[in-house]
Structures are given as structure tokens and as C-alpha cells.
Design a protein around this motif. Structure first.
Motif, PDB file in Angstrom:
ATOM      1  N   LEU A  72     -17.327  12.421  40.712  1.00  0.00           N
ATOM      2  CA  LEU A  72     -17.982  12.855  39.379  1.00  0.00           C
ATOM      3  C   LEU A  72     -18.244  14.254  39.256  1.00  0.00           C
ATOM      4  N   GLN A  73     -18.376  14.993  40.326  1.00  0.00           N
ATOM      5  CA  GLN A  73     -18.395  16.377  40.569  1.00  0.00           C
ATOM      6  C   GLN A  73     -16.872  17.079  40.323  1.00  0.00           C
ATOM      7  N   GLU A  74     -15.939  16.435  41.022  1.00  0.00           N
ATOM      8  CA  GLU A  74     -14.664  16.763  40.913  1.00  0.00           C
ATOM      9  C   GLU A  74     -13.944  16.639  39.586  1.00  0.00           C
ATOM     10  N   LYS A  75     -14.561  15.615  38.722  1.00  0.00           N
ATOM     11  CA  LYS A  75     -14.338  15.521  37.298  1.00  0.00           C
ATOM     12  C   LYS A  75     -15.146  16.589  36.449  1.00  0.00           C
ATOM     13  N   GLY A  76     -15.950  17.175  36.989  1.00  0.00           N
ATOM     14  CA  GLY A  76     -16.589  18.379  36.244  1.00  0.00           C
ATOM     15  C   GLY A  76     -17.876  17.681  35.451  1.00  0.00           C
ATOM     16  N   GLU A  77     -18.420  16.549  35.843  1.00  0.00           N
ATOM     17  CA  GLU A  77     -19.243  15.788  35.107  1.00  0.00           C
ATOM     18  C   GLU A  77     -20.693  15.917  35.737  1.00  0.00           C
ATOM     19  N   VAL A  78     -20.796  16.353  37.146  1.00  0.00           N
ATOM     20  CA  VAL A  78     -22.289  16.273  37.625  1.00  0.00           C
ATOM     21  C   VAL A  78     -22.240  17.836  38.163  1.00  0.00           C
ATOM     22  N   THR A  79     -23.415  18.171  38.220  1.00  0.00           N
ATOM     23  CA  THR A  79     -23.542  19.686  38.566  1.00  0.00           C
ATOM     24  C   THR A  79     -23.062  19.866  40.054  1.00  0.00           C
ATOM     25  N   SER A  80     -22.717  20.919  40.224  1.00  0.00           N
ATOM     26  CA  SER A  80     -21.912  21.377  41.567  1.00  0.00           C
ATOM     27  C   SER A  80     -22.541  22.320  42.374  1.00  0.00           C
ATOM     28  N   GLY A  81     -23.920  22.790  41.860  1.00  0.00           N
ATOM     29  CA  GLY A  81     -24.913  23.484  42.552  1.00  0.00           C
ATOM     30  C   GLY A  81     -25.590  22.897  43.710  1.00  0.00           C
ATOM     31  N   GLU A 103     -35.717   5.414  29.056  1.00  0.00           N
ATOM     32  CA  GLU A 103     -35.212   6.495  28.095  1.00  0.00           C
ATOM     33  C   GLU A 103     -35.724   7.872  28.493  1.00  0.00           C
ATOM     34  N   GLN A 104     -36.920   7.818  28.703  1.00  0.00           N
ATOM     35  CA  GLN A 104     -37.683   9.114  29.165  1.00  0.00           C
ATOM     36  C   GLN A 104     -37.008   9.543  30.751  1.00  0.00           C
ATOM     37  N   LEU A 105     -37.000   8.322  31.642  1.00  0.00           N
ATOM     38  CA  LEU A 105     -36.594   8.807  32.902  1.00  0.00           C
ATOM     39  C   LEU A 105     -35.161   9.346  32.539  1.00  0.00           C
ATOM     40  N   TYR A 106     -34.266   8.609  31.990  1.00  0.00           N
ATOM     41  CA  TYR A 106     -32.752   9.096  31.720  1.00  0.00           C
ATOM     42  C   TYR A 106     -32.759  10.510  31.370  1.00  0.00           C
ATOM     43  N   TYR A 107     -33.608  10.801  30.166  1.00  0.00           N
ATOM     44  CA  TYR A 107     -33.445  12.064  29.811  1.00  0.00           C
ATOM     45  C   TYR A 107     -33.758  13.320  30.881  1.00  0.00           C
ATOM     46  N   PHE A 108     -34.821  13.011  31.628  1.00  0.00           N
ATOM     47  CA  PHE A 108     -35.240  13.991  32.787  1.00  0.00           C
ATOM     48  C   PHE A 108     -34.120  13.964  33.796  1.00  0.00           C
ATOM     49  N   VAL A 109     -33.746  12.664  34.236  1.00  0.00           N
ATOM     50  CA  VAL A 109     -32.577  12.851  35.435  1.00  0.00           C
ATOM     51  C   VAL A 109     -31.491  13.359  34.848  1.00  0.00           C
ATOM     52  N   SER A 110     -30.954  12.956  33.792  1.00  0.00           N
ATOM     53  CA  SER A 110     -29.610  13.423  33.282  1.00  0.00           C
ATOM     54  C   SER A 110     -29.562  15.008  33.068  1.00  0.00           C
ATOM     55  N   ARG A 111     -30.884  15.682  32.859  1.00  0.00           N
ATOM     56  CA  ARG A 111     -30.780  16.946  32.635  1.00  0.00           C
ATOM     57  C   ARG A 111     -30.567  17.657  33.856  1.00  0.00           C
ATOM     58  N   ALA A 112     -30.852  17.095  35.121  1.00  0.00           N
ATOM     59  CA  ALA A 112     -30.955  17.625  36.535  1.00  0.00           C
ATOM     60  C   ALA A 112     -29.640  17.453  37.165  1.00  0.00           C
ATOM     61  N   VAL A 113     -28.932  16.213  36.727  1.00  0.00           N
ATOM     62  CA  VAL A 113     -27.730  15.837  37.319  1.00  0.00           C
ATOM     63  C   VAL A 113     -26.455  16.104  36.407  1.00  0.00           C
ATOM     64  N   LEU A 114     -26.403  15.845  35.263  1.00  0.00           N
ATOM     65  CA  LEU A 114     -25.023  15.953  34.539  1.00  0.00           C
ATOM     66  C   LEU A 114     -24.954  17.319  33.931  1.00  0.00           C
ATOM     67  N   LEU A 115     -23.764  17.725  33.793  1.00  0.00           N
ATOM     68  CA  LEU A 115     -23.417  18.842  33.196  1.00  0.00           C
ATOM     69  C   LEU A 115     -23.208  18.727  31.678  1.00  0.00           C
TER      70      LEU A 115
END
Length: 192
Positions: free
Chosen positions: A135-144, A180-192
């Protein structure tokens, strides 16, 4: 949970049933083997003592969770789907095995080091790292972040959310809202 193809699985399933019914302290190896329908000595072919059943149960539950996730992974070709899948299955497994999960936490912290937890979780971490790399290679997940950390933190946070809901009930919400609250939190940290 598993097919009872071998005596190890029979013993493990029997031990989980007995422990859920009587608790670990009152459970005995004799009860495990009687329930499994095997000879007493068979237990000691797989486990050196009763306490050895603790990490085996933890590993069994986590293996079941990873198996369920892998069966559905085609639904999760993108980062959003992967996170939702991890959350859904973690909540489902935590609800189903909540008594045994609490027992495993207590038992492993009492009898084993936290390095044993890492051994149990290693297949899950490695599987998720592989998915996150793609997913990082596809640019969907944070690369930091390195994916080894990202996988570990993501799994830990999702499990904490499920356990807070089912085990400690620290936050009183319905399951859908908690997810949903967990998804909101985790997605902000993981997804671009």
C-alpha cells in the motif's frame, strides 16, 4: 475454531472449554485429557506443564483472527478496506473469545515475558507489514514510518479499541460507534 484433526488441537480445544467453565486455577490436566478423550501422557507430549497451555491458547486465538482476516483480504485491496477489515475481525474475535483473552493476558504476564507475546504476534505483524509495504508503494499509506512500526502500532491500537469495548468497557458506546471512532483515528495515522 479448528478441525480436530490431531491430538494437540483436541487438547487445546478441551483446555479452552474447561478453563472457560472452571477458571484456570481450578482446571486440571486430568480434566483437559478427559474432555479431549486422550490419555494423560498425551498432554505431556505437547505441553510440559499446565501453564504451557496459556501461550498456546493465545496463539490459537490470534491464529484464528489472522485466518479470518486472510479469508476476507480480497475485500481489502485498498488501505481503507484493510483497516476496516482489521477492525471488524478484531472486534468479532475479541467479543467471541473475551473470557479467554482476559485469561491469556493474566497468564502470560504471570508466567512469561513479553517477548513471548512478540513471538505469538510475529506472523500477524509480518503479514500486515507485507500488506502495508504494498500500500505504501501504491501511495495509499504514510511513508513517513517504517512498516514494522506501523504494523505493530496499528495492530496494538485496534486491539486496544476492541478490548476497551468488550473487556474493560472503558467507553460506553455501541459496537458500530466504537468501530467507526477507532477507524477515524487509525485512518488519520495510517492512510494518506
Amino acid at each position: 475454531m479448528r478441525t480436530k484433526e490431531n491430538k494437540y488441537d483436541q487438547l487445546l480445544d478441551a483446555a479452552m472449554e474447561v478453563i472457560k467453565e472452571t477458571g484456570f486455577e481450578k482446571a486440571s490436566v486430568s480434566q483437559f485429557v478427559r474432555r479431549a478423550g486422550v490419555a494423560q501422557g498425551t498432554f505431556y507430549l505437547y505441553f510440559s506443564s499446565k501453564k504451557e497451555i496459556v501461550p498456546a491458547i493465545a496463539e490459537s486465538i490470534l491464529s484464528e483472527q489472522l485466518l479470518r482476516i486472510k479469508k476476507r483480504v480480497k475485500e481489502a485491496e485498498h488501505g481503507e478496506g484493510l483497516l476496516r477489515l482489521l477492525i471488524e475481525e478484531t472486534f468479532a474475535v475479541t467479543e467471541e473469545f473475551r473470557d479467554l483473552i482476559s485469561f491469556c493476558y493474566a497468564g502470560i504476564s504471570l508466567y512469561y515475558s513479553f517477548e513471548r507475546w512478540d513471538e505469538i504476534y510475529r506472523p500477524y505483524y509480518e503479514w500486515l507489514m507485507e500488506r502495508l509495504n504494498k500500500l505504501q508503494e501504491k501511495g495509499e499509506v504514510t511513508s513517513g514510518m517504517k512498516t514494522e512500526y506501523l504494523a505493530n502500532y496499528t495492530i496494538g491500537l485496534i486491539e486496544h479499541g476492541a478490548e476497551a469495548h468488550y473487556l474493560s468497557q472503558a467507553v460506553q458506546t455501541d459496537e458500530n460507534e466504537a468501530q467507526e471512532q477507532l477507524y477515524y483515528f487509525v485512518s488519520r495515522a495510517v492512510l494518506l
